[in-house]
Design an enzyme around this catalytic site. Structure first.
Site, PDB file in Angstrom:
ATOM      1  N   HIS A  89      86.006  50.778  28.893  1.00  0.00           N
ATOM      2  CA  HIS A  89      84.965  49.891  29.430  1.00  0.00           C
ATOM      3  C   HIS A  89      84.459  48.972  28.326  1.00  0.00           C
ATOM      4  CE1 HIS A  89      82.548  53.244  27.853  1.00  0.00           C
ATOM      5  NE2 HIS A  89      81.458  52.514  27.954  1.00  0.00           N
TER       6      HIS A  89
ATOM      7  N   HIS B 223      81.565  48.228  26.805  1.00  0.00           N
ATOM      8  CA  HIS B 223      80.454  48.414  25.878  1.00  0.00           C
ATOM      9  C   HIS B 223      80.917  48.385  24.425  1.00  0.00           C
ATOM     10  CE1 HIS B 223      77.728  50.407  29.150  1.00  0.00           C
ATOM     11  NE2 HIS B 223      77.710  49.092  29.194  1.00  0.00           N
TER      12      HIS B 223
ATOM     13  N   ASP C  99      80.146  49.884  21.712  1.00  0.00           N
ATOM     14  CA  ASP C  99      80.434  51.100  20.958  1.00  0.00           C
ATOM     15  C   ASP C  99      81.771  51.719  21.348  1.00  0.00           C
ATOM     16  OD1 ASP C  99      79.201  51.782  23.455  1.00  0.00           O
ATOM     17  OD2 ASP C  99      78.799  53.804  22.716  1.00  0.00           O
ATOM     18  N   HIS C 100      82.473  51.083  22.277  1.00  0.00           N
ATOM     19  CA  HIS C 100      83.812  51.535  22.656  1.00  0.00           C
ATOM     20  C   HIS C 100      84.894  50.497  22.344  1.00  0.00           C
ATOM     21  CE1 HIS C 100      82.737  55.230  25.017  1.00  0.00           C
ATOM     22  NE2 HIS C 100      81.566  54.660  24.868  1.00  0.00           N
TER      23      HIS C 100
ATOM     24  N   HIS D 120      79.091  53.820  35.672  1.00  0.00           N
ATOM     25  CA  HIS D 120      78.484  53.504  34.379  1.00  0.00           C
ATOM     26  C   HIS D 120      78.538  51.996  34.143  1.00  0.00           C
ATOM     27  CE1 HIS D 120      77.235  54.176  30.250  1.00  0.00           C
ATOM     28  NE2 HIS D 120      78.317  53.561  29.797  1.00  0.00           N
TER      29      HIS D 120
ATOM     30  N   ASP E 171      82.689  56.923  29.317  1.00  0.00           N
ATOM     31  CA  ASP E 171      81.301  57.327  29.573  1.00  0.00           C
ATOM     32  C   ASP E 171      81.049  57.622  31.046  1.00  0.00           C
ATOM     33  OD1 ASP E 171      80.903  56.953  26.894  1.00  0.00           O
ATOM     34  OD2 ASP E 171      79.514  55.270  27.090  1.00  0.00           O
TER      35      ASP E 171
ATOM     36  N   HIS F 268      81.342  60.608  23.938  1.00  0.00           N
ATOM     37  CA  HIS F 268      80.184  60.932  23.108  1.00  0.00           C
ATOM     38  C   HIS F 268      80.015  62.442  22.955  1.00  0.00           C
ATOM     39  CE1 HIS F 268      78.276  56.884  22.938  1.00  0.00           C
ATOM     40  NE2 HIS F 268      78.894  56.727  24.100  1.00  0.00           N
TER      41      HIS F 268
END
Length: 254
Positions: free
Chosen positions: A53, A55, A57-58, A111, A128, A166
């Site tokens: 996805h 985001h 942080d990915h 998400h 996530d 995570h």
């Protein structure tokens, strides 16, 4: 195939997989530095990058890894993710040659609207959407979408190893024990997670079968969860029960 969770950022895991010949791919590299360090440490060649996805942080490390190593980037059909070589969606297959691996793409919105998971090689890379003992927040999707996505993952074979994005297991476990306190499998999983973290080990991957037994978001139809929902005056449809559970987790302070 060797599966290595690389800790990154505050509490992310980047998943690095490699064969004995030194061929590797990574899933959701939110930071390039841990990947570069692991590649150098193990003398690996990076050939592919799988993204679940959009985001940051990915995905934030993907472009530099692609540029440096010539790795092929697979990602959802979402223009918010740039520098992609192949966009994939529900039912597509990602077939890697080096290392040799094959994954089915499953669309799991909730998400985010374009979130995907990759299932294959006895592994489930779910980003996530599904966490150990929890699930992702609903940033772009609806409770109905997220519940349908979790239902799809729950229907997969139980021996799949869940590789999520995570290290949230202990925090999720504290909430899960509030809503499902008599669940002995959950208590055991929480104890195991505490020992792992105390020893500096990740709590992941975890068999999907364990999550089916322990994770309240996958047990929305079980008697303990329907009883909990009834006490919250949310005992209507299963979507309403799920929405109440997710809302309760959002404000949980334990």
């Amino acid at each position: 195939m060797h599966v290595v969770p690389l800790p990154a950022l505050a509490d992310n895991y980047i998943w690095l997989l490699h064969d004995d010949a030194g061929h590797a791919f990574v899933v959701d590299p939110g930071d390039a530095a841990p990947v570069e360090a692991a590649l150098a440490r193990h003398s690996l060649q990076l050939h592919a990058i799988l993204l679940t996805h959009h985001h940051g942080d990915h995905v934030a490390g993907a472009a530099s890894l692609r540029a440096r190593h010539g790795a092929t980037v697979y990602a959802p059909r979402d223009e918010r993710i740039g520098a992609v070589d192949r966009r994939v969606g529900d039912g597509d297959v990602v077939a890697l040659e080096r290392p040799r691996a094959r994954f089915e793409v499953i669309e799991v919105p909730g998400h985010t609207r374009s979130h995907i998971a990759y299932a294959g090689e006895n592994l489930l890379f779910c980003g996530d959407t599904l966490f150990s003992l929890g699930c992702g927040r609903l940033f772009e999707g609806t409770p109905a979408q997220m519940l349908a996505s979790l239902d799809r993952l729950a229907a997969l074979t139980g021996d799949l190893q869940v590789c999520c994005g995570h290290e949230y297991t202990q925090a999720n476990g504290r909430f899960a024990r509030q809503v499902d306190p008599a669940n002995t499998a959950l208590a055991t999983r929480c104890d195991e997670a505490a020992r792992a973290r105390a020893e500096g080990r990740p709590t992941l991957p975890v068999p999907l079968a364990s999550e089916l037994a322990c994770n309240p978001f996958l047990r929305i139809d079980s008697e303990p969860l329907t009883d909990w929902a009834r006490r919250q005056h949310a005992a209507g449809s299963r979507v309403e029960r799920f929405a109440a559970l997710r809302a309760a987790k959002d404000v949980f302070q334990g």
